[in-house]
Scaffold this motif. Structure first.
Motif, PDB file in Angstrom:
ATOM      1  N   GLN A   1      -1.618  12.046   3.904  1.00  0.00           N
ATOM      2  CA  GLN A   1      -2.969  11.993   4.467  1.00  0.00           C
ATOM      3  C   GLN A   1      -3.779  13.209   4.021  1.00  0.00           C
ATOM      4  O   GLN A   1      -5.002  13.115   3.813  1.00  0.00           O
ATOM      5  CB  GLN A   1      -2.918  11.839   5.987  1.00  0.00           C
ATOM      6  CG  GLN A   1      -2.330  10.463   6.333  1.00  0.00           C
ATOM      7  CD  GLN A   1      -2.439  10.019   7.772  1.00  0.00           C
ATOM      8  OE1 GLN A   1      -2.347   8.831   8.046  1.00  0.00           O
ATOM      9  NE2 GLN A   1      -2.626  10.958   8.700  1.00  0.00           N
TER      10      GLN A   1
ATOM     11  N   HIS B   1      -4.785  12.252   0.489  1.00  0.00           N
ATOM     12  CA  HIS B   1      -5.875  11.257   0.529  1.00  0.00           C
ATOM     13  C   HIS B   1      -7.199  11.957   0.838  1.00  0.00           C
ATOM     14  O   HIS B   1      -8.242  11.605   0.289  1.00  0.00           O
ATOM     15  CB  HIS B   1      -5.624  10.204   1.609  1.00  0.00           C
ATOM     16  CG  HIS B   1      -4.396   9.370   1.412  1.00  0.00           C
ATOM     17  ND1 HIS B   1      -3.918   8.997   0.185  1.00  0.00           N
ATOM     18  CD2 HIS B   1      -3.540   8.827   2.324  1.00  0.00           C
ATOM     19  CE1 HIS B   1      -2.813   8.262   0.335  1.00  0.00           C
ATOM     20  NE2 HIS B   1      -2.568   8.130   1.624  1.00  0.00           N
TER      21      HIS B   1
ATOM     22  N   HIS C   1      -5.654   0.127   2.037  1.00  0.00           N
ATOM     23  CA  HIS C   1      -5.553  -0.929   3.047  1.00  0.00           C
ATOM     24  C   HIS C   1      -5.604  -0.380   4.455  1.00  0.00           C
ATOM     25  O   HIS C   1      -5.261  -1.073   5.415  1.00  0.00           O
ATOM     26  CB  HIS C   1      -4.290  -1.757   2.807  1.00  0.00           C
ATOM     27  CG  HIS C   1      -4.395  -2.585   1.565  1.00  0.00           C
ATOM     28  ND1 HIS C   1      -3.691  -2.288   0.412  1.00  0.00           N
ATOM     29  CD2 HIS C   1      -5.170  -3.657   1.272  1.00  0.00           C
ATOM     30  CE1 HIS C   1      -4.027  -3.170  -0.532  1.00  0.00           C
ATOM     31  NE2 HIS C   1      -4.913  -3.998  -0.037  1.00  0.00           N
TER      32      HIS C   1
ATOM     33  N   ARG D   1      -3.843   1.807   6.051  1.00  0.00           N
ATOM     34  CA  ARG D   1      -2.627   2.096   6.827  1.00  0.00           C
ATOM     35  C   ARG D   1      -2.329   3.597   6.876  1.00  0.00           C
ATOM     36  O   ARG D   1      -1.494   4.046   7.653  1.00  0.00           O
ATOM     37  CB  ARG D   1      -1.428   1.326   6.263  1.00  0.00           C
ATOM     38  CG  ARG D   1      -1.589  -0.194   6.429  1.00  0.00           C
ATOM     39  CD  ARG D   1      -0.267  -0.924   6.250  1.00  0.00           C
ATOM     40  NE  ARG D   1       0.271  -0.766   4.909  1.00  0.00           N
ATOM     41  CZ  ARG D   1      -0.081  -1.497   3.858  1.00  0.00           C
ATOM     42  NH1 ARG D   1      -1.008  -2.434   3.983  1.00  0.00           N
ATOM     43  NH2 ARG D   1       0.478  -1.290   2.691  1.00  0.00           N
ATOM     44  N   GLN D   2      -2.994   4.349   6.014  1.00  0.00           N
ATOM     45  CA  GLN D   2      -2.913   5.799   6.157  1.00  0.00           C
ATOM     46  C   GLN D   2      -4.333   6.327   6.173  1.00  0.00           C
ATOM     47  O   GLN D   2      -5.236   5.715   5.608  1.00  0.00           O
ATOM     48  CB  GLN D   2      -2.114   6.427   4.997  1.00  0.00           C
ATOM     49  CG  GLN D   2      -0.622   6.338   5.207  1.00  0.00           C
ATOM     50  CD  GLN D   2       0.177   6.973   4.099  1.00  0.00           C
ATOM     51  OE1 GLN D   2      -0.347   7.267   3.020  1.00  0.00           O
ATOM     52  NE2 GLN D   2       1.452   7.194   4.341  1.00  0.00           N
TER      53      GLN D   2
ATOM     54  N   ASP E   1       2.416   3.511  -3.939  1.00  0.00           N
ATOM     55  CA  ASP E   1       2.566   2.954  -2.606  1.00  0.00           C
ATOM     56  C   ASP E   1       1.661   3.673  -1.615  1.00  0.00           C
ATOM     57  O   ASP E   1       1.044   3.054  -0.732  1.00  0.00           O
ATOM     58  CB  ASP E   1       4.039   3.067  -2.174  1.00  0.00           C
ATOM     59  CG  ASP E   1       4.253   2.560  -0.773  1.00  0.00           C
ATOM     60  OD1 ASP E   1       4.646   3.360   0.104  1.00  0.00           O
ATOM     61  OD2 ASP E   1       4.003   1.352  -0.530  1.00  0.00           O
ATOM     62  N   LEU E   2       1.554   4.989  -1.741  1.00  0.00           N
ATOM     63  CA  LEU E   2       0.684   5.748  -0.841  1.00  0.00           C
ATOM     64  C   LEU E   2      -0.769   5.342  -1.057  1.00  0.00           C
ATOM     65  O   LEU E   2      -1.535   5.219  -0.095  1.00  0.00           O
ATOM     66  CB  LEU E   2       0.850   7.249  -1.080  1.00  0.00           C
ATOM     67  CG  LEU E   2       2.238   7.821  -0.785  1.00  0.00           C
ATOM     68  CD1 LEU E   2       2.287   9.301  -1.164  1.00  0.00           C
ATOM     69  CD2 LEU E   2       2.604   7.644   0.678  1.00  0.00           C
TER      70      LEU E   2
ATOM     71  N   ASP F   1      -1.793   2.492  -2.062  1.00  0.00           N
ATOM     72  CA  ASP F   1      -1.900   1.174  -1.464  1.00  0.00           C
ATOM     73  C   ASP F   1      -2.145   1.278   0.039  1.00  0.00           C
ATOM     74  O   ASP F   1      -2.999   0.586   0.602  1.00  0.00           O
ATOM     75  CB  ASP F   1      -0.601   0.414  -1.741  1.00  0.00           C
ATOM     76  CG  ASP F   1      -0.772  -1.066  -1.529  1.00  0.00           C
ATOM     77  OD1 ASP F   1      -0.117  -1.618  -0.628  1.00  0.00           O
ATOM     78  OD2 ASP F   1      -1.579  -1.670  -2.267  1.00  0.00           O
ATOM     79  N   LYS F   2      -1.382   2.156   0.699  1.00  0.00           N
ATOM     80  CA  LYS F   2      -1.553   2.332   2.140  1.00  0.00           C
ATOM     81  C   LYS F   2      -2.953   2.856   2.456  1.00  0.00           C
ATOM     82  O   LYS F   2      -3.570   2.464   3.432  1.00  0.00           O
ATOM     83  CB  LYS F   2      -0.498   3.297   2.696  1.00  0.00           C
ATOM     84  CG  LYS F   2       0.912   2.719   2.712  1.00  0.00           C
ATOM     85  CD  LYS F   2       1.895   3.703   3.371  1.00  0.00           C
ATOM     86  CE  LYS F   2       3.148   3.012   3.899  1.00  0.00           C
ATOM     87  NZ  LYS F   2       4.006   2.459   2.848  1.00  0.00           N
TER      88      LYS F   2
ATOM     89  N   ARG G   1       3.880  11.330   5.814  1.00  0.00           N
ATOM     90  CA  ARG G   1       2.596  10.880   6.330  1.00  0.00           C
ATOM     91  C   ARG G   1       1.577  12.012   6.355  1.00  0.00           C
ATOM     92  O   ARG G   1       0.435  11.846   5.935  1.00  0.00           O
ATOM     93  CB  ARG G   1       2.788  10.288   7.713  1.00  0.00           C
ATOM     94  CG  ARG G   1       1.577   9.547   8.208  1.00  0.00           C
ATOM     95  CD  ARG G   1       1.815   9.018   9.617  1.00  0.00           C
ATOM     96  NE  ARG G   1       0.608   8.395  10.104  1.00  0.00           N
ATOM     97  CZ  ARG G   1       0.262   7.132   9.891  1.00  0.00           C
ATOM     98  NH1 ARG G   1       1.042   6.363   9.166  1.00  0.00           N
ATOM     99  NH2 ARG G   1      -0.875   6.653  10.370  1.00  0.00           N
TER     100      ARG G   1
END
Lengths: 101, 300, 348
Positions: free
Chosen positions: C76, C79, C138, C140-141, C131-132, C134-135, C72
């Motif tokens: 992050q 991101h 949306h 979620r991260q 997947d990351l 995607d999070k 996580r």
């Protein structure tokens, strides 16, 4: 692992990247990237990990093709000092007495 | 908390001897050791205009590519795209500088305009780029198709210019050839993947070629500036066959058809090389020049 | 900055909690249960590695919560680099000199590269980049809240280099000693590049401060807007950060939020003085007793609003990232289809 006939994963697989610098003796693992195929992986590795530095030898291997040893053994030590960090530096002036920069 | 907590930072920032390095372009100066005065036998005004032509092509096209940053279909492509945009901007800088220098040769005791004066303070009708580079690509297929055409053409041009009687132009072209080879290869790989990918990508790629094709003819048109620079400039008309063969090879590998269709007409006989551009160009320049023009005379 | 999940202190490994692939080949640990010798050996080895300030490597055993926390945090961070391309990228096409344009393109390109190095590190823990992403798209991260602020003038480019990269460096240098090997190594590479980004930004500001009155006003205005959000980059005050203790025990975090924030202020105030800008804090003053600068209170309400998604640019940053990803799907699929076709041909 082969793909079932006719089915294409739209994600690009992971490739591990190994570099040998101009004065290096052997390839060193520097990280990974995603690409659709090995040729693209090589191009991406050149862009991302060598910043188009010439004279660097690049190996890319699909991560799925790598067999790794048990966790007791360490991964090869990554030595960033061998990489050129600045692709195209230019001069700019910062006075010597600006602290912490 | 102790000072040596941040020893890593100190050593990082202190690691190079020279604290002034940052990012930019052209670490090895391609003009090192080259006499930059305009050769006596060369028409300085024509040389200035010619360099603007080639420089504006690169400046404007780089601008369009810059607009794709943070919009690319995968992160790895962001790095590749930025490299191409940087290369073209570097070529533009050198060519604009050469144009300014050649213009300066016409002034007694004066310096010609520098790269920034030329980039930011000319008006639309003073820009000499071809119309191909002015359009915003509607999708990634157009980006790949336009880049293929542009870089295949420019590479052929630069390969000739590497023998130019103007030593600066020759040096710029020699460096550019390596870069354009990479750009052409990048674009070709994508045109092939999209053409021979999925039915959807094939359709989009074929449509993209159709959109781009009307502006290809202009690339090979003879012009009076080139004619005034024998041995210095490269005649574009002579490149048509060679570039066509490269494109056909890529289209074949991509399972694409070479588009038909007529070239885009001129306006009262004039086109990009004459300073008559598309409607999109006005907006492009407004964006490019807005901050510089808001602060005339400022140093950045 | 990063909101870490609530976890208890590390305990013995539980049955079935050891992730697949992390079990050493020769250890014979099928069906490890609570208190089983092998399982507590793994935990002990993990704890020992940490206490010796050695690195945990991808195939080492690690507690589930360490793995998920690390994924996580690294994700992050990745991101943040990718989203961070947008506020600065906003000024590339309008850069007022060709040299500045080149420097800015190269900087934003670096940020893409940093994001990729970090995703690569996260993937060594078993995460998947798609997947990351995607999070991220949306919600979620998260990513660093600073990038939810708008860049409104060209001076913002310089101020981001000076203050935002400066704060990032303060956060990131300690991470070069992160307990997780691939993350620490990625951070060494990234930190080298960030220090040059900071200098590039500062040099732009110096040039502007020596320029016209309009340029000087632009720099002061940008500083006024970015100072407090830069302080917020270090996260909430220590007394509102319950996860700090766990993260420090695991070598994920090396200093507290307040320690780093103080460090940043102490480093930056003299830089502001050299530049000739005023930092927008009337309570800022040197405290000789403490040996540090005292500074005023951060508006934590604004911070929370931005973190929760109501900042000026949250929606637009996310939309841009999501659009690039969604609109790129047909391109990625085409490349994959081409690769599959030609792999089959080669095999035939």
């Amino acid at each position: 692992m082969t793909e079932p006939q006719g089915q294409v994963r739209s994600g690009w697989p992971l490739y591990e990247v190994f570099l040998r610098g101009k004065r290096g003796l052997n390839h060193v693992h520097v990280g990974s990237l995603h690409a659709a195929d090995p040729q693209m992986a090589l191009r991406h590795a050149r862009d991302l990990y060598t910043r188009r530095n010439e004279g660097v030898s690049i190996w890319v291997v699909a991560a799925r093709d790598i067999t790794a040893s048990s966790p007791d053994e360490k991964d090869p030590f990554f030595a960033p000092s061998g990489d050129k960090v600045y692709r195209h530096p230019t001069f700019y002036e910062i006075p010597d007495d600006v602290p912490h920069m | 908390m102790t000072e040596d907590e941040f020893a890593a930072y100190q050593s990082l920032s202190g690691e190079t001897e020279d604290h002034r390095w940052a990012f930019g372009t052209g670490f090895t100066d391609p003009l090192e050791g080259i006499d930059t005065s305009v050769p006596d036998s060369v028409d300085a005004q024509a040389l200035a205009t010619y360099c603007l032509m080639l420089g504006d092509d690169a400046l404007v096209y780089s601008h369009r590519l810059q607009q794709w940053m943070t919009r690319m279909p995968e992160l790895e492509e962001e790095t590749a795209l930025a490299n191409i945009a940087l290369d073209l901007l570097g070529q533009a800088r050198m060519l604009l500088a050469r144009a300014g220098r050649a213009e300066g040769a016409l002034l007694t005791g004066g310096n010609g305009p520098d790269e920034d004066e030329l980039a930011y303070f000319r008006d639309e009708h003073e820009f000499r780029n071809v119309r191909l580079v002015e359009a915003l690509d509607a999708d990634f297929a157009e980006l790949a198709g336009r880049l293929l055409v542009f870089s295949a053409w420019r590479l052929a041009l630069f390969a000739r210019l590497a023998e130019s009687a103007d030593p600066v132009l020759a040096a710029i072209a020699a460096k550019g050839v390596k870069e354009l080879t990479y750009h052409r290869d990048y674009a070709a790989q994508w045109v092939i993947r999209l053409g021979d990918g999925t039915p959807l990508s094939h359709g989009k790629m074929q449509a993209a070629l159709g959109t781009i094709w009307p502006l290809v003819d202009e690339l090979f048109e003879a012009d009076p500036v080139t004619a005034a620079l024998p041995g210095v400039a490269a005649d574009p008309a002579g490149l048509r066959g060679e570039v066509g063969a490269v494109l056909d090879a890529v289209f074949a590998a991509a399972t694409l058809d070479r588009p038909g269709g007529a070239p885009m007409a001129r306006v009262a006989g004039k086109s990009g090389r004459d300073g008559v551009h598309t409607e999109a160009f006005g907006y492009l320049l407004a964006e490019l020049q807005s901050v510089a023009r808001a602060h005339p005379g400022a140093t950045w | 900055m990063t909101a870490l999940p609530q976890t208890g202190l590390p305990g013995p490994a539980l049955a079935g909690a050891v992730p697949a692939g992390a079990v050493p080949a020769g250890a014979g640990l099928a069906g490890a249960g609570p208190g089983h010798d092998g399982a507590s050996d793994l935990q002990a080895h993990f704890d020992q590695t940490l206490s010796r300030e050695r690195r945990i490597e991808p195939r080492d055993w690690m507690p589930d919560a360490y793995r998920s926390t690390m994924i996580r945090q690294i994700a992050q961070h990745a991101h943040s680099e990718i989203i961070g391309m947008q506020p600065e990228g906003n000024w590339i096409t309008r850069a007022p000199s060709l040299r500045r344009k080149v420097i800015l393109i190269a900087k934003v390109q670096d940020e893409a590269g940093h994001g990729m190095y970090l995703y690569s590190a996260a993937e060594t823990l078993g995460a998947d980049r798609a997947d990351l992403t995607d999070k991220l798209v949306h919600g979620r991260q998260k990513y660093s809240s600073i990038f939810n602020y708008p860049t409104l003038t060209y001076a913002d480019v310089g101020v981001i280099g000076w203050l935002v990269d400066g704060a990032a460096i303060c956060n990131q240098v300690p991470l070069c000693r992160s307990s997780y090997g691939p993350y620490a190594r990625a951070m060494v590479r990234i930190c080298k590049e960030e220090s040059f980004h900071q200098r590039q930004g500062y040099e732009l500001l110096m040039t502007m401060m020596r320029g016209t009155a309009a340029q000087r006003a632009m720099v002061q205005d940008a500083t006024d807007r970015f100072w407090w959000p830069s302080l917020m980059m270090f996260g909430p005050p220590d007394d509102q950060s319950p996860n700090t203790a766990q993260s420090m025990a695991w070598g994920i975090k090396r200093h507290t939020n307040d320690e780093l924030r103080q460090r940043f202020v102490d480093m930056t105030v003299p830089q502001a003085e050299k530049l000739g800008v005023t930092l927008p804090d009337p309570d800022l003053r040197w405290n000789a007793e403490r040996g540090h600068y005292d500074f005023g209170s951060v508006d934590w309400d604004e911070f929370m609003a931005v973190i929760k998604g109501n900042g000026p640019c949250n929606a637009q940053r996310m939309a841009r990232r999501k659009a690039a990803h969604d609109e790129g799907a047909w391109v990625r699929e085409a490349a994959a289809a081409y690769a599959a076709k030609h792999a089959r041909e080669e095999a035939a």
